[in-house]
Motif scaffolding. Structure first.
Motif, PDB file in Angstrom:
ATOM      1  N   ASP A 316       0.826  -1.203   0.000  1.00 40.73           N
ATOM      2  CA  ASP A 316       0.000   0.000   0.000  1.00 40.73           C
ATOM      3  C   ASP A 316       0.863   1.256   0.000  1.00 40.73           C
ATOM      4  O   ASP A 316       0.511   2.258  -0.640  1.00 40.73           O
ATOM      5  CB  ASP A 316      -0.919   0.005   1.222  1.00 40.73           C
ATOM      6  CG  ASP A 316      -1.966  -1.101   1.158  1.00 40.73           C
ATOM      7  OD1 ASP A 316      -2.292  -1.553   0.039  1.00 40.73           O
ATOM      8  OD2 ASP A 316      -2.448  -1.527   2.226  1.00 40.73           O
ATOM      9  N   CYS A 319       2.137   2.016  -3.522  1.00 44.57           N
ATOM     10  CA  CYS A 319       1.099   2.613  -4.369  1.00 44.57           C
ATOM     11  C   CYS A 319       0.884   4.083  -4.014  1.00 44.57           C
ATOM     12  O   CYS A 319       0.728   4.935  -4.901  1.00 44.57           O
ATOM     13  CB  CYS A 319      -0.209   1.832  -4.219  1.00 44.57           C
ATOM     14  SG  CYS A 319      -0.124   0.125  -4.835  1.00 44.57           S
ATOM     15  N   ARG A 322       3.959   6.115  -5.273  1.00 46.23           N
ATOM     16  CA  ARG A 322       3.952   6.219  -6.739  1.00 46.23           C
ATOM     17  C   ARG A 322       2.926   7.259  -7.198  1.00 46.23           C
ATOM     18  O   ARG A 322       3.194   8.090  -8.075  1.00 46.23           O
ATOM     19  CB  ARG A 322       3.658   4.861  -7.354  1.00 46.23           C
ATOM     20  CG  ARG A 322       3.824   4.832  -8.864  1.00 46.23           C
ATOM     21  CD  ARG A 322       3.506   3.457  -9.421  1.00 46.23           C
ATOM     22  NE  ARG A 322       4.487   2.460  -8.998  1.00 46.23           N
ATOM     23  CZ  ARG A 322       4.224   1.492  -8.123  1.00 46.23           C
ATOM     24  NH1 ARG A 322       3.012   1.393  -7.577  1.00 46.23           N
ATOM     25  NH2 ARG A 322       5.151   0.626  -7.791  1.00 46.23           N
ATOM     26  N   GLU A 323       1.744   7.210  -6.589  1.00 46.66           N
ATOM     27  CA  GLU A 323       0.705   8.177  -6.947  1.00 46.66           C
ATOM     28  C   GLU A 323       1.130   9.600  -6.591  1.00 46.66           C
ATOM     29  O   GLU A 323       0.913  10.546  -7.363  1.00 46.66           O
ATOM     30  CB  GLU A 323      -0.590   7.815  -6.233  1.00 46.66           C
ATOM     31  CG  GLU A 323      -1.749   8.746  -6.533  1.00 46.66           C
ATOM     32  CD  GLU A 323      -3.030   8.340  -5.820  1.00 46.66           C
ATOM     33  OE1 GLU A 323      -3.972   9.145  -5.811  1.00 46.66           O
ATOM     34  OE2 GLU A 323      -3.068   7.212  -5.274  1.00 46.66           O
TER      35      GLU A 323
END
Length: 359
Positions: A316, A319, A322-323
């Protein structure tokens, strides 16, 4: 002296036993709101308890004279008694196995919520409990089957003859069951050697995933894309594999970003640090942002590395980071978005383009 007129008493006894179990179930269901053991007993033992209560009540009330006094009716009653004995053994075995699972589930529930540095030890205990209770269940079932077989006089009469040839039979069975026994021993070896635990992050057959289930014969690996890789337990004792959480539950999460040469690395590094400080998935320990490569296509490769308490948090966190990086570069430095440049002689500034013919 029992007679066919006792059938209503038998029916009432069976119904009364079932009602008694239902009352106990409802009481445990209420207690289960506060006590986990009561809740798991209801989940696992309801139907086995109904079966045991009905069979035992039938056994207590039933007698040979309920079918009548003729030889054929006595023979039928004897057959029913023998079947009842087999059903009783099966029902009690079912109840014992399910009660064992209910007791161990109480411990497993507590271990699931353990996080941080104690997570690795908790996962090791979970793996051991899961395997040991499967072994115990298998042993209980084998003993029950043996008791059911030896309830027949013919089988007991053959017992002495079978013992005489036990050595040969044991050798034959051992050869035939060698793969299964090997997997069972390998499973116990993995559990108690601490080489593999539930939720460990491993790389097997070039596939990254987490250990989802460990049984006596196979291991289920949940891959990153939600596929399941099922391997025999013996694979992990005979083939090298990577275990990323062998000495700790902490996992390093890695995010790669390919951007243009104009990207301001220092500002991006500071923004990443501020983002991590506000993210609860980061364990406040390791982090870095580095330029790791210049790719042949003209882009710069950045690697963001940060640590998390366990593998689910690591996924998590990756992610989220990266976002964040994608949004940050797009909103603040759009000129640093990935682009591919093509240079031709006409686009060279300040250079004269000369065309030479081969003669």
């Amino acid at each position: 002296m029992q007679s066919p007129s006792d059938w209503p008493i038998l029916v009432i006894s069976v119904i009364g036993a079932i009602i008694l179990v239902e009352l106990v179930r409802r009481m445990l269901n209420r207690i289960g709101r506060k006590f986990a053991l009561a809740r798991h007993l209801v989940e696992h033992c309801t139907w086995p308890a109904f079966t045991v209560a009905a069979v035992l009540a039938f056994n207590v009330v039933f007698g040979p004279g309920m079918f009548g006094d003729s030889p054929s009716e006595r023979g039928l009653a004897g057959t029913v008694e023998r079947v009842l004995g087999l059903v009783t053994i099966a029902a009690v075995t079912w109840l014992i196995v399910q009660a064992t699972y209910a007791l161990t589930d109480v411990v497993l529930d507590r271990l699931v919520h353990v996080e941080g540095e104690r997570n690795r030890r908790a996962r090791r205990i979970m793996t051991q409990i899961a395997l040991v209770r499967r072994v115990a269940g298998a042993i209980i079932i084998v003993v029950a089957i043996g008791a059911m077989l030896f309830s027949f006089p013919q089988v007991r009469a053959l017992g002495a003859g079978l013992l005489a040839s036990a050595g040969i039979a044991g050798a034959i069975v051992g050869i035939a069951a060698q793969p299964t026994l090997g997997n069972m021993l390998a499973g116990l070896q993995l559990a108690f050697s601490d080489a593999l635990r539930l939720d460990d992050v491993v790389v097997v057959e070039d596939e990254w995933g987490r250990i989802e289930e460990v049984t006596l014969t196979y291991v289920v690996l949940r891959l990153w894309d939600e596929r399941r890789l099922v391997l025999p337990v013996s694979y992990f004792t005979q083939t090298p594999f990577e275990n990323w959480t062998r000495h700790g539950s902490r996992v390093l999460a890695v995010v790669f970003l390919r951007v243009d040469w104009s990207v301001p690395v220092k500002q991006l590094r500071q923004a990443l640090y501020e983002f991590l400080q506000g993210n609860p998935l980061w364990d406040q320990k390791d982090w870095t942002l580095q330029v790791t490569d210049v790719l042949p296509n003209g882009l710069v490769e950045l690697r963001a590395l940060m640590s998390a308490a366990d593998s689910p948090s690591s996924w998590d966190l990756k992610c989220d980071v990266r976002e964040f990086l994608v949004d940050y570069v797009r909103d603040n430095y759009p000129e640093s978005l990935p682009r591919f440049r093509v240079e031709t002689p006409e686009t060279r500034v300040g250079l004269a383009w000369e065309h030479t013919e081969n003669k």
